[in-house]
Design an enzyme around this catalytic site. Structure first.
Site, short mmCIF file in Angstrom:
data_model
loop_
_atom_site.label_atom_id
_atom_site.label_comp_id
_atom_site.label_asym_id
_atom_site.label_seq_id
_atom_site.Cartn_x
_atom_site.Cartn_y
_atom_site.Cartn_z
N PHE A 102 -29.96 -28.73 19.23
CA PHE A 102 -29.42 -27.57 19.53
C PHE A 102 -28.90 -28.24 20.96
O PHE A 102 -28.20 -28.59 20.80
CB PHE A 102 -31.52 -27.74 19.94
CG PHE A 102 -31.92 -28.65 21.43
CD1 PHE A 102 -31.20 -28.04 23.01
CD2 PHE A 102 -32.55 -29.44 21.06
CE1 PHE A 102 -31.77 -29.22 23.74
CE2 PHE A 102 -33.21 -30.41 22.71
CZ PHE A 102 -32.44 -30.13 23.35
N CYS A 103 -28.29 -27.21 21.10
CA CYS A 103 -27.29 -26.89 22.57
C CYS A 103 -27.69 -25.88 23.69
O CYS A 103 -29.42 -25.23 23.27
CB CYS A 103 -25.81 -26.22 21.85
SG CYS A 103 -25.02 -24.69 21.01
N ALA A 104 -26.54 -24.81 24.30
CA ALA A 104 -27.36 -23.85 24.58
C ALA A 104 -27.64 -22.67 24.48
O ALA A 104 -28.94 -22.79 24.55
CB ALA A 104 -26.22 -23.77 26.10
N TYR A 131 -31.60 -23.86 23.86
CA TYR A 131 -32.14 -24.15 25.05
C TYR A 131 -32.84 -23.12 25.53
O TYR A 131 -33.73 -22.69 25.65
CB TYR A 131 -31.59 -25.01 25.80
CG TYR A 131 -32.76 -25.71 27.12
CD1 TYR A 131 -33.54 -26.87 26.77
CD2 TYR A 131 -32.47 -24.82 27.80
CE1 TYR A 131 -34.21 -25.89 27.72
CE2 TYR A 131 -32.96 -25.12 29.48
CZ TYR A 131 -33.80 -26.11 29.15
OH TYR A 131 -34.93 -26.58 30.09
#
Length: 352
Positions: A102-104, A131
């Site tokens: 996962f990233c932003a 996120y």
């Protein structure tokens, strides 16, 4: 065969609610170390696609030059560490059934990693929305998971050992949540002293959500707090549950309270300087003679008597006003932490 890591990035996505039903997975936060340090999903490890300074350069290129230029810069940065990243992921794949990146916002960074490792045969997925979607989910779901929860709150003046009692009750099998531990702040003007740094609001909310979500029963013992613990705000659904819960007043002799305070603050570097610094902020709330006496005692190194002065002249009067606002279902007087644990064990049984 040439692999385009940007192909099919919308495939192999999973929502956080779906993830909660899974077992034996590992979350990999591919954001920068700075983003990870500020807040992440509990249990996630950080394997950054871009380092802090690289993300700044790529972002600048995206805005001032072109998306294509930014992508090329990103690929160049990633390629330098791709071998090390692959090695880490390979080791994790031996321990976990699935790997979730996962990233932003569930975009390029997590998508590229998911696509790349899927092409190599690893069982991976991207957290849908990243996120940001996780944050939205837990803040909405917190209101649902506190339903049916009874919070038993221990109230008392500074030094009555409420945090230590919570710790001992947890060892005996009672369900507890240490809100001050989660916030990394003792909840007073002096609460940050000796603690490296406060946690972020987002990290606090994540830890609180996990503790409530994964509770073993519907009765949890906590320590009484104001709505703010240092810079941290207690989320409204949990705060309302606290207000509607069971309240227990814990009282004890001042010498015992001083013993506990001295134990908490002994060995802290630059303690004298920290105490003097905080005292300046409280000067306007204290009687002039009491303030001068506190400063003199600290400068002389007589921390115990300085603590007594602060308790008698500032904290106890302030706490008396706060404590008088509540109706208590139980009141106990303790002579020691051990005595408090024993008395609370007997008191808590009627609520289980």
């Amino acid at each position: 065969m040439k692999i385009n890591i940007y192909d099919d990035m919308n495939k192999n996505e999973i929502t956080y609610s779906e993830l909660l039903k899974k077992k034996n997975y590992i979350l990999i936060d591919v954001r920068t170390p700075k983003e990870y340090e500020e807040s992440t999903i509990p249990g996630a490890i950080n394997i950054p696609v871009l380092l802090d300074e690289e993300r700044v350069m790529v972002g600048t290129a995206y805005k001032k030059e072109s998306p294509e230029k930014a992508k090329l810069m990103g690929v160049e940065a990633i390629s330098k560490r791709l071998g090390a990243i692959t090695s880490e992921v390979s080791e994790l794949a031996k321990k976990y059934d699935s790997i979730i990146f996962f990233c932003a916002r569930g975009g390029m960074r997590s998508g590229s990693m998911t696509s790349f490792f899927n092409s190599m045969g690893y069982k991976t997925a991207r957290l849908s929305g990243g996120y940001k979607s996780y944050r939205s989910f837990i803040m909405n779901d917190l209101e649902n998971i506190v339903k049916g929860l009874t919070l038993i709150t221990l109230h008392g003046k500074t030094g009555t050992g409420k945090t230590k009692i919570l710790f001992e009750l947890a060892k005996k099998g009672f369900e507890t949540i240490d809100l001050e531990g989660m916030a990394k702040n003792r909840g007073s003007h002096f609460g940050h002293i000796g603690i490296p740094q406060d946690r972020s609001q987002k990290t606090f909310e994540s830890l609180l959500y996990d503790a409530v979500k994964h509770r073993k029963n519907n009765v949890i013992v906590i320590e009484g707090e104001s709505r703010k613990i240092g810079p941290i705000h207690i989320p409204e659904p949990f705060w309302n549950t606290m207000k509607n819960g069971v309240k227990i007043l814990v009282e004890g002799p001042i010498e015992m309270r001083l013993d506990i305070i001295i134990e908490d603050y002994t060995g802290i570097e630059e303690l004298k300087e920290n105490l003097l610094d905080v005292a300046k902020k409280l000067k306007r709330y204290m009687d002039g003679n009491a303030y001068s006496k506190f400063i003199k005692l600290v400068e002389e190194g007589n921390i115990r008597e300085a603590a007594r002065e602060m308790m008698v002249e500032y904290y106890d009067p302030m706490y008396n006003k706060s404590l008088n606002k509540h109706d208590y279902q139980e009141e106990i007087y303790i002579e020691s932490i051990e005595d408090g644990v024993l008395k609370l064990e007997n008191t808590l049984k009627k609520y289980l």
